[in-house]
Motif scaffolding. Sequence first.
Motif, PDB file in Angstrom:
ATOM      1  N   ASN A  86     -40.766  26.586 -31.672  1.00 11.53           N
ATOM      2  CA  ASN A  86     -39.410  26.978 -32.034  1.00 11.53           C
ATOM      3  C   ASN A  86     -38.379  26.258 -31.164  1.00 11.53           C
ATOM      4  O   ASN A  86     -37.304  26.774 -30.920  1.00 11.53           O
ATOM      5  CB  ASN A  86     -39.271  28.498 -31.903  1.00 11.53           C
ATOM      6  N   GLY A 102     -38.269  25.844 -28.035  1.00  9.41           N
ATOM      7  CA  GLY A 102     -37.979  26.501 -26.768  1.00  9.41           C
ATOM      8  C   GLY A 102     -38.804  25.890 -25.655  1.00  9.41           C
ATOM      9  O   GLY A 102     -39.579  24.955 -25.872  1.00  9.41           O
ATOM     10  N   ALA A 103     -38.639  26.425 -24.476  1.00  8.94           N
ATOM     11  CA  ALA A 103     -39.445  26.006 -23.333  1.00  8.94           C
ATOM     12  C   ALA A 103     -40.791  26.727 -23.395  1.00  8.94           C
ATOM     13  O   ALA A 103     -40.879  27.835 -23.922  1.00  8.94           O
ATOM     14  CB  ALA A 103     -38.720  26.351 -22.032  1.00  8.94           C
ATOM     15  N   ASP A 154     -41.368  30.700 -23.637  1.00 10.18           N
ATOM     16  CA  ASP A 154     -40.256  31.439 -24.247  1.00 10.18           C
ATOM     17  C   ASP A 154     -40.783  32.324 -25.364  1.00 10.18           C
ATOM     18  O   ASP A 154     -41.630  31.910 -26.144  1.00 10.18           O
ATOM     19  CB  ASP A 154     -39.209  30.486 -24.840  1.00 10.18           C
ATOM     20  N   MET A 155     -40.251  33.553 -25.433  1.00 10.79           N
ATOM     21  CA  MET A 155     -40.655  34.489 -26.483  1.00 10.79           C
ATOM     22  C   MET A 155     -39.519  34.633 -27.488  1.00 10.79           C
ATOM     23  O   MET A 155     -38.360  34.691 -27.116  1.00 10.79           O
ATOM     24  CB  MET A 155     -41.003  35.859 -25.897  1.00 10.79           C
ATOM     25  N   PHE A 156     -39.899  34.726 -28.756  1.00  7.44           N
ATOM     26  CA  PHE A 156     -38.935  34.857 -29.839  1.00  7.44           C
ATOM     27  C   PHE A 156     -39.311  36.045 -30.714  1.00  7.44           C
ATOM     28  O   PHE A 156     -40.483  36.287 -30.972  1.00  7.44           O
ATOM     29  CB  PHE A 156     -38.930  33.593 -30.716  1.00  7.44           C
ATOM     30  N   ILE A 166     -44.525  33.117 -29.148  1.00  8.95           N
ATOM     31  CA  ILE A 166     -44.317  32.550 -27.824  1.00  8.95           C
ATOM     32  C   ILE A 166     -44.563  31.049 -27.905  1.00  8.95           C
ATOM     33  O   ILE A 166     -45.477  30.601 -28.595  1.00  8.95           O
ATOM     34  CB  ILE A 166     -45.216  33.239 -26.771  1.00  8.95           C
ATOM     35  N   GLU A 167     -43.696  30.317 -27.259  1.00 10.37           N
ATOM     36  CA  GLU A 167     -43.804  28.856 -27.253  1.00 10.37           C
ATOM     37  C   GLU A 167     -45.015  28.473 -26.396  1.00 10.37           C
ATOM     38  O   GLU A 167     -45.116  28.885 -25.237  1.00 10.37           O
ATOM     39  CB  GLU A 167     -42.522  28.267 -26.660  1.00 10.37           C
ATOM     40  N   GLU A 195     -49.382  29.860 -17.622  1.00  9.32           N
ATOM     41  CA  GLU A 195     -48.039  30.295 -18.022  1.00  9.32           C
ATOM     42  C   GLU A 195     -48.105  31.367 -19.101  1.00  9.32           C
ATOM     43  O   GLU A 195     -47.370  32.355 -19.051  1.00  9.32           O
ATOM     44  CB  GLU A 195     -47.220  29.096 -18.548  1.00  9.32           C
ATOM     45  N   ARG A 253     -47.680  35.863 -19.323  1.00  7.08           N
ATOM     46  CA  ARG A 253     -46.724  36.487 -20.251  1.00  7.08           C
ATOM     47  C   ARG A 253     -47.327  37.650 -21.045  1.00  7.08           C
ATOM     48  O   ARG A 253     -46.603  38.389 -21.709  1.00  7.08           O
ATOM     49  CB  ARG A 253     -46.191  35.445 -21.236  1.00  7.08           C
TER      50      ARG A 253
END
Length: 186
Positions: A71, A73-74, A77-79, A123-124, A138, A142
Amino acid sequence: MSENEKKILILGVGNILYTDEGFGVRVAEELDQKYQFSPNVEILDGGTLGLRLMGPIMDADYLIIIDIVLNEGAPGDMFRLLGNDLQKACAFKNSMHQTDLLDTLAQCSLMGKVPDDVILYGIEPVNYKDMSAALTPELEARIPEVMETVLKEVEKAGGTYTLRTETNPATEKVYVPRDTSRNSGN
């Protein structure tokens, strides 16, 4: 379960053999092992089942999907994605299952039964191409935050949960173990 309660399906999808691709499945496993949910909540390891998920999806009123997404993101990152954003994020071709998930939702729609609410917590990923049963450090880090977010979504939808203890242990299930040695710095 009463007639007024929404049937909530927590669906972890992904391929646990390709590093972060298995993130959704790993979150679903953790939720299942650490929490006991009300009868209106089901947790399902959707793996890469695609169209074989139609039955459980069509039975649900509220669908919470956990997966990786690209998405822009880094990594990490969560969306929270709904509707068109969900379709855009799931439409990438570098996955063995995500286009299948969109096809499955489309088939459910054609059959006239899609959950009223479909939410994707994506999540990215850091790495979803290398073959490994380990998540990257990483994404491993999370998991607790994503679990908390999903638990809040369950409450919002009308489900409840309690932490498992010795008096309400998880049923014994055999999972493909995560290779956590890769995350310990050894």
